[in-house]
Design an enzyme around this catalytic site. Sequence first.
Site, PDB file in Angstrom:
ATOM      1  N   ASP A 110       0.817  -1.204   0.000  1.00 62.02           N
ATOM      2  CA  ASP A 110       0.000   0.000   0.000  1.00 62.02           C
ATOM      3  C   ASP A 110       0.858   1.263   0.000  1.00 62.02           C
ATOM      4  OD1 ASP A 110      -2.288  -1.471  -0.049  1.00 62.02           O
ATOM      5  OD2 ASP A 110      -2.850  -1.126   2.043  1.00 62.02           O
ATOM      6  N   ALA A 115      -7.003   2.696   7.908  1.00 63.20           N
ATOM      7  CA  ALA A 115      -5.593   2.715   8.292  1.00 63.20           C
ATOM      8  C   ALA A 115      -5.449   3.259   9.723  1.00 63.20           C
ATOM      9  CB  ALA A 115      -4.802   3.546   7.280  1.00 63.20           C
TER      10      ALA A 115
END
Length: 301
Positions: free
Chosen positions: A81, A197
């Site tokens: 990511d 996140a």
Amino acid sequence: MVKKSIHKVTVVLKPHLISEFAAVLPNLCTWFSRRKVNVQFLSKDQDRLKQVFKTLPKNVSFVDEDKYHNFSDLILSLGGDGTLIGVCRQSTKHSPPIFGVNMGRLGFITEFSKAEFFDELDEVINGRMEIVKAQLYKVEIQEQGKVIESSFFLNDAVFNKNHISRMIWLTVENDYEHIYDLSGDGLIISSPIGSTAYSLAAGGPIIHPQVGSLVMTPISPHSLTHRPIVIPDNMAIHVKSQDKDDPINLTLDGQQLLTIYPYQNVKVSKSKARFVQLVHNPARTFFHTLKVKFTHGRREA
């Protein structure tokens, strides 16, 4: 479904990896060569690629990091990511679609695994791809009403102290009114994509990426009344430190660190001109990804 001719692909590599790419890149470049596709790597990776290839294939060249978005038909991100986010943050108005391949562990927003991506990449090279647009958000550091620095984030902007165990005091407003004064360890302003996140780890909500919003998530607030707030993304957020002595840190996507001084104002808003095009994996949905990556809502056997 978008139809687009692919003749030149830029491959962006996760930093520092060599051994894992030694098994992937030669096959990948041969695969592209058979389809008459030219491959570009970033100029900064030349020394690393010398350890991967005995001789560079004829269809391989190099491009400077500040140019590849404007001189590619497709960007292939090989990493996790973080690698994909770095590619997205550098995007321009003319950036091509981005194909994210997860070479790491979690890979929440990278759509394809290293074991499966060749099949879908073949569809893309043949001009068939499903595109999802992801919004970028703009951060402006203002001083006496003038913008002195600006940057962008895809996931989140995080305010905290640059000293260990020091409390932060912030005033948070929108364009029209005061929202709250915050004391605690910090503040996360997150996009819907970034909601899974750091914001989630700090107690923020999971937001579907199609929801036009921003979420403000306090980090260990010194008040039980400070809770995450979801606001529409057409509303700008203004953040100012109330500490008159020390600067604070502003970290964008965990990749860029800015120093904010007490006399400065930070404006966070949706970018009107900057977004990224991500190649979507038709085999994945948002809720399926939550189940696979976070075991969220998975039924017990």
